[in-house]
Design an enzyme around this catalytic site. Structure first.
Site, PDB file in Angstrom:
ATOM      1  N   SER A 178       8.920   8.785   1.301  1.00  0.00           N
ATOM      2  CA  SER A 178       8.902   8.809  -0.168  1.00  0.00           C
ATOM      3  C   SER A 178       9.842   7.734  -0.686  1.00  0.00           C
ATOM      4  O   SER A 178      11.045   7.782  -0.436  1.00  0.00           O
ATOM      5  CB  SER A 178       9.331  10.184  -0.682  1.00  0.00           C
ATOM      6  N   GLU A 193      14.736   5.894  -3.058  1.00  0.00           N
ATOM      7  CA  GLU A 193      15.405   6.674  -2.023  1.00  0.00           C
ATOM      8  C   GLU A 193      15.942   5.811  -0.891  1.00  0.00           C
ATOM      9  O   GLU A 193      17.033   6.063  -0.384  1.00  0.00           O
ATOM     10  CB  GLU A 193      14.466   7.744  -1.475  1.00  0.00           C
ATOM     11  N   ARG A 240      18.903  15.093  -2.250  1.00  0.00           N
ATOM     12  CA  ARG A 240      18.724  13.856  -1.475  1.00  0.00           C
ATOM     13  C   ARG A 240      19.965  12.969  -1.494  1.00  0.00           C
ATOM     14  O   ARG A 240      19.880  11.749  -1.502  1.00  0.00           O
ATOM     15  CB  ARG A 240      17.509  13.062  -1.988  1.00  0.00           C
TER      16      ARG A 240
END
Length: 363
Positions: free
Chosen positions: A251, A355, A174
């Protein structure tokens, strides 16, 4: 706040459309964020000219396309928001090239409709094509680093435009060298496609099961896309204005990768709190990946936490999503994020990392 007249004069020849006091809540999937001056760029030439002009003038700018990975302060943004509204998509026999502002799911849908495979597992992810390599977007066993051919970048320091290969982008889980950096601006992305119309190998157990396939097998891309969209919708991960579970940044926390030397310590902490349980983990570079959603729920933060009257809540479908129930502020979402993060760390010794990119606020 930069005077509006100065911005208009500076950008008069760029082709950007300048608007004042635009609520950023309307441009993000979390639907929070205060006002800002917005310069909307409908083509790549306008985008490049606008960014170069603002950089040369020393005016702070925020690049915004799909707005799916942003948490913006209630006070808004004091510089200029450059809206990346480019949307061109070019399909080839074994590739697709999409401009940075193209809707990502529309890009995936176009490849599947054309009889090509490779991107179907990334269906339903909100946001723009240009954002996908920045955070190395991934889902259902596929991540951008595996299917990307190259990225067209504007180097904001030198002003040069060039294509960069995947190996130049330092991809990780990520993340990439493009994340949390303002040096380069993504202008376009090119992805490899499977010409036989089959999907990428089904390496995610839940998806393989939904398709009655063995892990590692491929299936025609179209039914795989349909299955992914069903699974995501069941978790509130497909945008729907009528469903507040989708008023999120997806998320909110990444799955933590625990160094191998600490894995036994974490397992012991979980066992001390919960007893003898099976903890879902996955191999990862540098250690072992734990499920953030599993840790959040087992730490006492269930679906819908903290309750039906809260303006910001965990999704009622998926504990990994922080959601705006219609009237939440950025402060409400940050308070919830801190409560969850600190609770998981207190119970299990793992500090979850957010995130989304935060603008004007810190977690």
């Amino acid at each position: 706040m930069v005077p509006l007249d100065d911005v208009r004069k500076l950008l008069a020849a760029t082709g950007a459309r300048v608007r004042d006091s635009v609520p950023l809540a309307g441009l993000t999937t979390l639907r929070v964020g205060g006002p800002a001056t917005v310069a909307e760029c409908g083509d790549t030439d306008a985008l490049v000219a606008t960014v170069r002009a603002l950089d040369a003038a020393g005016i702070p700018l925020l690049l915004l396309a799909g707005g799916s990975n942003l948490l913006v302060a209630d006070a808004g943004f004091g510089g200029v928001v450059v809206r990346v509204a480019t949307g061109g998509v070019e399909l080839g026999e074994d590739r697709v090239v999409a401009e940075a502002g193209a809707n990502w799911d529309a890009v995936v849908a176009a490849t599947v409709a054309a009889g090509s495979g490779g991107l179907e597992c990334l269906s339903g992810i909100p946001g723009s094509a240009g954002a996908t390599p920045v955070q190395n977007v991934g889902a259902y066993g596929v991540e951008v680093a595996r299917v990307l051919r190259r990225v067209r970048l504007l180097d904001r320091a030198s002003g040069e435009i060039h294509w960069a290969a995947p190996e130049e982008l330092d991809f990780g889980y990520r993340t990439s060298m493009l994340k949390h950096s303002d040096r380069a601006l993504v202008l376009a992305v090119e992805f490899a496609l499977r010409t036989d119309g089959t999907s990428a190998p089904l390496n995610y157990r839940e998806l393989a099961h939904a398709l009655d396939a063995a892990e590692g097998q491929s299936r025609p891309a179209a039914p795989v896309r349909e299955a992914v969209l069903r699974l995501r919708a069941g978790k509130g991960m497909v945008l729907d204005m009528a469903d507040h579970d989708t008023w999120s940044a997806g998320s909110f926390f990444t799955n933590p990768v625990v160094p191998a030397a600490r894995v036994d310590e974490v397992r012991a902490a979980v066992s001390a709190y919960m007893g003898d349980v099976t903890i879902p983990t996955y191999p990862a570079a540098g250690g072992v990946k734990f499920s953030a959603g599993w840790l959040i729920e087992r730490a006492g933060f269930g679906k819908g936490f903290p309750g039906p009257d809260a303006p910001a809540r965990l999704s009622t479908k998926h504990t990994l999503a922080l959601t705006n129930r219609g009237a939440a502020t950025a402060s409400d979402l940050l308070d919830l994020a801190r409560t969850v993060r600190d609770g998981v760390e207190e119970r299990f010794g793992i500090r979850l990392e957010p995130e989304p990119v935060t603008v004007g606020v810190t977690l």
